[in-house]
Design a protein around this motif. Structure first.
Motif, PDB file in Angstrom:
ATOM      1  N   TYR A 152       0.845  -1.199   0.000  1.00 37.18           N
ATOM      2  CA  TYR A 152       0.000   0.000   0.000  1.00 37.18           C
ATOM      3  C   TYR A 152       0.877   1.245   0.000  1.00 37.18           C
ATOM      4  CZ  TYR A 152      -3.843   3.125   1.320  1.00 37.18           C
ATOM      5  OH  TYR A 152      -4.790   4.116   1.331  1.00 37.18           O
ATOM      6  N   PHE A 153       0.507   2.220  -0.855  1.00 36.47           N
ATOM      7  CA  PHE A 153       1.302   3.440  -0.944  1.00 36.47           C
ATOM      8  C   PHE A 153       0.436   4.576  -1.469  1.00 36.47           C
ATOM      9  CE2 PHE A 153       1.107   2.010  -5.211  1.00 36.47           C
ATOM     10  CZ  PHE A 153       1.428   3.064  -6.048  1.00 36.47           C
ATOM     11  N   ASN A 154       0.924   5.795  -1.300  1.00 34.53           N
ATOM     12  CA  ASN A 154       0.276   6.974  -1.872  1.00 34.53           C
ATOM     13  C   ASN A 154       1.127   7.465  -3.041  1.00 34.53           C
ATOM     14  OD1 ASN A 154      -1.094   7.296   1.034  1.00 34.53           O
ATOM     15  ND2 ASN A 154      -2.216   8.524  -0.472  1.00 34.53           N
ATOM     16  N   PRO A 155       0.638   7.333  -4.272  1.00 42.03           N
ATOM     17  CA  PRO A 155       1.450   7.754  -5.420  1.00 42.03           C
ATOM     18  C   PRO A 155       1.655   9.254  -5.500  1.00 42.03           C
ATOM     19  CG  PRO A 155      -0.752   7.101  -6.136  1.00 42.03           C
ATOM     20  CD  PRO A 155      -0.642   6.739  -4.690  1.00 42.03           C
ATOM     21  N   ASN A 156       0.705  10.040  -4.980  1.00 46.12           N
ATOM     22  CA  ASN A 156       0.811  11.496  -5.013  1.00 46.12           C
ATOM     23  C   ASN A 156       0.588  12.080  -3.624  1.00 46.12           C
ATOM     24  OD1 ASN A 156       1.240  11.642  -7.786  1.00 46.12           O
ATOM     25  ND2 ASN A 156      -0.925  11.902  -8.256  1.00 46.12           N
ATOM     26  N   LEU A 157       1.414  13.020  -3.258  1.00 51.34           N
ATOM     27  CA  LEU A 157       1.234  13.791  -2.030  1.00 51.34           C
ATOM     28  C   LEU A 157       1.440  15.261  -2.365  1.00 51.34           C
ATOM     29  CD1 LEU A 157       3.271  11.669   0.541  1.00 51.34           C
ATOM     30  CD2 LEU A 157       0.807  11.726   0.276  1.00 51.34           C
ATOM     31  N   PRO A 158       0.489  16.132  -2.091  1.00 50.46           N
ATOM     32  CA  PRO A 158      -0.812  15.843  -1.491  1.00 50.46           C
ATOM     33  C   PRO A 158      -1.739  15.188  -2.504  1.00 50.46           C
ATOM     34  CG  PRO A 158      -0.715  18.125  -2.167  1.00 50.46           C
ATOM     35  CD  PRO A 158       0.656  17.556  -2.415  1.00 50.46           C
ATOM     36  N   THR A 159      -2.902  14.744  -2.043  1.00 50.60           N
ATOM     37  CA  THR A 159      -3.886  14.174  -2.957  1.00 50.60           C
ATOM     38  C   THR A 159      -5.282  14.483  -2.461  1.00 50.60           C
ATOM     39  OG1 THR A 159      -4.621  12.147  -4.060  1.00 50.60           O
ATOM     40  CG2 THR A 159      -3.859  11.918  -1.791  1.00 50.60           C
ATOM     41  N   GLU A 160      -6.111  14.992  -3.344  1.00 45.85           N
ATOM     42  CA  GLU A 160      -7.488  15.350  -3.001  1.00 45.85           C
ATOM     43  C   GLU A 160      -8.479  14.792  -4.021  1.00 45.85           C
ATOM     44  OE1 GLU A 160      -8.354  16.968  -0.277  1.00 45.85           O
ATOM     45  OE2 GLU A 160      -6.318  17.428   0.393  1.00 45.85           O
ATOM     46  N   GLU A 161      -8.011  14.047  -5.003  1.00 46.00           N
ATOM     47  CA  GLU A 161      -8.831  13.702  -6.153  1.00 46.00           C
ATOM     48  C   GLU A 161      -9.377  12.276  -6.126  1.00 46.00           C
ATOM     49  OE1 GLU A 161      -6.570  13.725  -9.799  1.00 46.00           O
ATOM     50  OE2 GLU A 161      -4.830  12.832  -8.836  1.00 46.00           O
ATOM     51  N   CYS A 162     -10.552  12.129  -6.724  1.00 46.16           N
ATOM     52  CA  CYS A 162     -11.080  10.839  -7.151  1.00 46.16           C
ATOM     53  C   CYS A 162     -11.063  10.904  -8.678  1.00 46.16           C
ATOM     54  CB  CYS A 162     -12.499  10.613  -6.645  1.00 46.16           C
ATOM     55  SG  CYS A 162     -12.639  10.474  -4.854  1.00 46.16           S
ATOM     56  N   PHE A 163     -10.303  10.052  -9.317  1.00 46.75           N
ATOM     57  CA  PHE A 163     -10.075  10.193 -10.752  1.00 46.75           C
ATOM     58  C   PHE A 163     -10.399   8.905 -11.501  1.00 46.75           C
ATOM     59  CE2 PHE A 163      -6.151   8.589  -8.973  1.00 46.75           C
ATOM     60  CZ  PHE A 163      -5.710   7.659  -9.903  1.00 46.75           C
ATOM     61  N   ILE A 164     -10.613   9.057 -12.801  1.00 44.81           N
ATOM     62  CA  ILE A 164     -10.944   7.933 -13.664  1.00 44.81           C
ATOM     63  C   ILE A 164     -10.493   8.280 -15.073  1.00 44.81           C
ATOM     64  CG2 ILE A 164     -13.250   8.756 -14.334  1.00 44.81           C
ATOM     65  CD1 ILE A 164     -14.232   5.834 -13.967  1.00 44.81           C
ATOM     66  N   SER A 165     -10.224   7.281 -15.886  1.00 42.69           N
ATOM     67  CA  SER A 165      -9.952   7.516 -17.299  1.00 42.69           C
ATOM     68  C   SER A 165     -11.255   7.373 -18.068  1.00 42.69           C
ATOM     69  CB  SER A 165      -8.918   6.522 -17.834  1.00 42.69           C
ATOM     70  OG  SER A 165      -7.631   6.853 -17.350  1.00 42.69           O
ATOM     71  N   PRO A 166     -11.669   8.420 -18.797  1.00 45.15           N
ATOM     72  CA  PRO A 166     -12.922   8.361 -19.542  1.00 45.15           C
ATOM     73  C   PRO A 166     -12.754   7.577 -20.839  1.00 45.15           C
ATOM     74  CG  PRO A 166     -11.841  10.444 -19.964  1.00 45.15           C
ATOM     75  CD  PRO A 166     -10.970   9.702 -18.971  1.00 45.15           C
ATOM     76  N   LYS A 167     -13.860   7.405 -21.542  1.00 47.22           N
ATOM     77  CA  LYS A 167     -13.832   6.632 -22.778  1.00 47.22           C
ATOM     78  C   LYS A 167     -13.451   7.529 -23.949  1.00 47.22           C
ATOM     79  CE  LYS A 167     -16.326   3.086 -25.311  1.00 47.22           C
ATOM     80  NZ  LYS A 167     -17.524   2.222 -25.326  1.00 47.22           N
ATOM     81  N   ARG A 168     -12.409   7.135 -24.633  1.00 42.62           N
ATOM     82  CA  ARG A 168     -11.971   7.881 -25.816  1.00 42.62           C
ATOM     83  C   ARG A 168     -13.108   7.950 -26.833  1.00 42.62           C
ATOM     84  NH1 ARG A 168      -6.636   8.103 -29.367  1.00 42.62           N
ATOM     85  NH2 ARG A 168      -7.558   8.342 -31.432  1.00 42.62           N
ATOM     86  N   GLY A 169     -13.297   9.129 -27.373  1.00 44.31           N
ATOM     87  CA  GLY A 169     -14.317   9.312 -28.401  1.00 44.31           C
ATOM     88  C   GLY A 169     -15.671   9.732 -27.876  1.00 44.31           C
ATOM     89  N   GLU A 170     -15.813   9.844 -26.544  1.00 50.77           N
ATOM     90  CA  GLU A 170     -17.099  10.232 -25.959  1.00 50.77           C
ATOM     91  C   GLU A 170     -16.930  11.465 -25.082  1.00 50.77           C
ATOM     92  OE1 GLU A 170     -19.255   7.069 -24.107  1.00 50.77           O
ATOM     93  OE2 GLU A 170     -19.130   5.754 -25.863  1.00 50.77           O
ATOM     94  N   ALA A 171     -16.879  12.612 -25.712  1.00 53.13           N
ATOM     95  CA  ALA A 171     -16.832  13.907 -25.012  1.00 53.13           C
ATOM     96  C   ALA A 171     -17.450  14.943 -25.936  1.00 53.13           C
ATOM     97  CB  ALA A 171     -15.403  14.292 -24.646  1.00 53.13           C
ATOM     98  N   GLU A 172     -18.421  15.675 -25.399  1.00 56.24           N
ATOM     99  CA  GLU A 172     -19.128  16.671 -26.202  1.00 56.24           C
ATOM    100  C   GLU A 172     -19.300  17.953 -25.388  1.00 56.24           C
ATOM    101  OE1 GLU A 172     -20.048  16.167 -29.355  1.00 56.24           O
ATOM    102  OE2 GLU A 172     -19.513  14.014 -29.385  1.00 56.24           O
ATOM    103  N   GLY A 173     -19.125  19.101 -26.067  1.00 49.99           N
ATOM    104  CA  GLY A 173     -19.377  20.372 -25.413  1.00 49.99           C
ATOM    105  C   GLY A 173     -18.116  21.174 -25.197  1.00 49.99           C
ATOM    106  N   ILE A 174     -18.226  22.164 -24.322  1.00 48.11           N
ATOM    107  CA  ILE A 174     -17.131  23.101 -24.098  1.00 48.11           C
ATOM    108  C   ILE A 174     -16.803  23.205 -22.613  1.00 48.11           C
ATOM    109  CG2 ILE A 174     -18.653  25.131 -23.918  1.00 48.11           C
ATOM    110  CD1 ILE A 174     -16.455  26.676 -25.514  1.00 48.11           C
ATOM    111  N   VAL A 175     -15.510  23.334 -22.321  1.00 48.81           N
ATOM    112  CA  VAL A 175     -15.055  23.540 -20.943  1.00 48.81           C
ATOM    113  C   VAL A 175     -14.205  24.806 -20.900  1.00 48.81           C
ATOM    114  CG1 VAL A 175     -15.127  21.132 -20.215  1.00 48.81           C
ATOM    115  CG2 VAL A 175     -13.072  22.002 -21.309  1.00 48.81           C
ATOM    116  N   TYR A 176     -14.343  25.544 -19.803  1.00 49.73           N
ATOM    117  CA  TYR A 176     -13.565  26.763 -19.589  1.00 49.73           C
ATOM    118  C   TYR A 176     -12.629  26.549 -18.403  1.00 49.73           C
ATOM    119  CZ  TYR A 176     -16.491  29.376 -22.850  1.00 49.73           C
ATOM    120  OH  TYR A 176     -17.128  29.826 -23.990  1.00 49.73           O
TER     121      TYR A 176
END
Length: 321
Positions: A152-176
């Motif tokens: 067991y280990f912490n790969p990043n310090l600090p860490t506050e995130e819950c993360f996932i890899s999304p599906k390539r090809g499925e993203a629509e819209g705009i982000v700022y």
């Protein structure tokens, strides 16, 4: 119990204990405090039983046993702990706090994974209106992780995130963007990226727009997303008000996305899958992985689940559960 007790005490700590009436000791990865005079040893590190130094009548017990007892802090106060040793005492509590933080992130990931999310919808008053698809075999990760060997280990310090890899090809819209992106020693500020069929097709920035477009065109996979990370806007990193110019710090300020390479270890049972199988599932491949922050005080994120449910994940920039 005391007779079998063994300690591994660095000389840096032993030297501070020579004239004081207490000692910090370790057993099976836990910590204890002994109200007994302890003579510093000359070895750099001492390995061995402490029975000749410890009076069982003065044994105070392990932190796990005494943490909840009201007299715990009172007894510590009675020790008149000198400033030189105070940091070691504080580490006992920090260790427990870090374990609690890892558990909180793990529990949130478990909740998200049990939703069986089909897609996430992001909306914010700054103009962000964006939907991203999830890989059915993927899972949210956060906090501590286990190596393939079981450590067991912490790969990043600090860490506050819950993360996932999304599906390539499925993203629509705009982000700022909500914070500048430090890339190749320059700041890309006040930018937006528009996605169609998973690909970044348009990008603008108030400063260094050409650099942003260069980043997106780095290779065939750099225009696709490799990560979606959920971080509350009131995270400790964001509350500092500091831009660290280092993604491993800045990404813990608020919600972010990443262009480029996805994480194969977000796929369930990934050690028993081939790289080709994980690419086929939708984990993006690229030479880059660049995080950029999109979290705002009013960001709303809604999960559209595979069973038809609609579940709030973020409201007003923070967790909705």
């Amino acid at each position: 119990m005391v007779e079998a007790f063994e300690a591994v005490l660095p000389q840096s700590i032993l030297a501070k204990l020579e004239s004081f009436s207490f000692a910090i000791c370790c057993k099976d990865g836990g910590y204890a405090i002994c109200l007994q005079s302890f003579k510093a040893l000359s070895d750099d590190v001492y390995h061995g039983p402490l029975t000749k130094y410890i009076d069982k009548n003065n044994w105070f017990g392990f932190v796990d046993d005494v943490k909840s007892k009201p007299e715990y802090k009172a007894r510590l106060a009675e020790l008149h702990v000198p400033a030189a040793i105070a940091p070691e005492i504080e580490l006992l509590e920090l260790h427990e706090q870090w374990n609690d933080h890892n558990k909180d992130l793990n529990d949130r990931c478990e909740y998200l994974n049990n939703l069986h999310i089909r897609e996430l919808r992001y909306k914010s008053s700054n103009g962000t209106d964006f939907t991203v698809g999830m890989i059915p075999e993927a899972q949210f990760c956060g906090g501590g992780e286990y190596t393939i060997g079981g450590s067991y280990f912490n790969p990043n310090l600090p860490t506050e995130e819950c993360f996932i890899s999304p599906k390539r090809g499925e993203a629509e819209g705009i982000v700022y963007s909500s914070k500048p992106l430090s890339y190749q020693g320059q700041l890309i500020e006040d930018f937006s990226i528009r996605f169609e069929h998973g690909r970044a097709v348009e990008a603008h920035a108030r400063t260094n727009e050409a650099l942003l477009q260069k980043l997106i065109a780095m290779d065939e996979g750099s225009a696709y997303l490799g990560e979606c990370a959920l971080v509350p806007y009131d995270s400790p990193i964001n509350q500092t008000g500091i831009l660290f110019y280092n993604t491993l710090f800045d990404e813990n300020a608020c919600c972010h996305l990443a262009l480029g390479m996805g994480f194969i270890d977000t796929i369930r049972d990934y050690p028993n899958r081939t790289l080709e199988e994980m690419r086929a599932l939708g984990v993006n491949d690229s030479m880059i992985h660049e995080d950029f922050m999109i979290g705002t005080p009013d960001l709303a994120i809604t999960a559209h689940c595979r069973d038809g449910r609609t579940v709030p994940v973020f409201r007003d920039g923070t967790w909705a559960f």
